[in-house]
Design a protein around this motif. Structure first.
Motif, PDB file in Angstrom:
ATOM      1  N   ASP A  16       0.859  -1.327  -0.116  1.00  0.00           N
ATOM      2  CA  ASP A  16       0.065  -0.082   0.153  1.00  0.00           C
ATOM      3  C   ASP A  16       0.815   0.982   0.138  1.00  0.00           C
ATOM      4  O   ASP A  16       1.500   1.589   1.048  1.00  0.00           O
ATOM      5  CB  ASP A  16      -0.824  -0.091   1.207  1.00  0.00           C
ATOM      6  N   TRP A  17       1.050   1.692  -1.315  1.00  0.00           N
ATOM      7  CA  TRP A  17       2.122   2.987  -1.202  1.00  0.00           C
ATOM      8  C   TRP A  17       1.851   4.008  -0.408  1.00  0.00           C
ATOM      9  O   TRP A  17       2.538   4.804  -0.186  1.00  0.00           O
ATOM     10  CB  TRP A  17       2.239   3.144  -2.708  1.00  0.00           C
ATOM     11  N   GLU A  18       0.380   4.349  -0.345  1.00  0.00           N
ATOM     12  CA  GLU A  18       0.088   5.443   0.324  1.00  0.00           C
ATOM     13  C   GLU A  18       0.326   5.456   1.694  1.00  0.00           C
ATOM     14  O   GLU A  18       1.035   6.145   2.703  1.00  0.00           O
ATOM     15  CB  GLU A  18      -1.323   5.880   0.159  1.00  0.00           C
TER      16      GLU A  18
END
Length: 145
Positions: free
Chosen positions: A64-66
């Protein structure tokens, strides 16, 4: 795998040594645009933990890059970055030691498209740590440390 484990252990010692050597400059950013040393060690902690989770589960851990960005931003001091790096390293090294031999050749695809076997995946941790150690040492040269 034993040699790689020793390499990762050594790379973590070097990261800590060079980060601490920067002292108050650990959060300095070259030209106010480059990455700080603390940010780079925070990345090492998060990537190490992600690889550890992947090796534990024998499948690519979700990325989950965020959430990754938010967590990395929260590791904004020497103490916080190192506090994250140590358990991440322990997790990854334990997962390396416990990786079933029959799973070591399983191929996984990373979120950015590269493919590795699970056995090769741990090499990313060593590479990332040593790369960022070099970047931290370069910051030292810019500061005359």
């Amino acid at each position: 795998m034993d040699r790689l484990i020793r390499g990762i252990e050594s790379s973590v010692v070097e990261l800590e040594k060079e980060l601490v050597k920067l002292g108050e400059h650990a959060t300095w950013s070259p030209l106010d645009k480059g990455r700080t040393a603390v940010d780079q060690v925070a990345e090492c902690a998060l990537i190490t933990d992600w690889v550890g989770q992947t090796l534990e589960d024998c499948v690519i851990a979700p990325m989950d890059w965020e959430a990754y960005g938010a967590t990395k931003a929260s590791l904004d001091t020497v103490e916080k970055a190192l506090a994250a790096l140590k358990p991440a390293t322990e997790r990854c090294l334990a997962a390396m030691r416990n990786l079933p031999a029959e799973k070591a050749d399983d191929v996984v695809e990373l979120p950015w498209g590269e493919k590795y076997t699970l056995g090769e995946l741990a090499n990313i941790v060593w590479w990332n740590n040593t790369y960022h150690n070099g970047q931290i040492c370069y910051i030292q040269t810019l500061l005359g440390i």
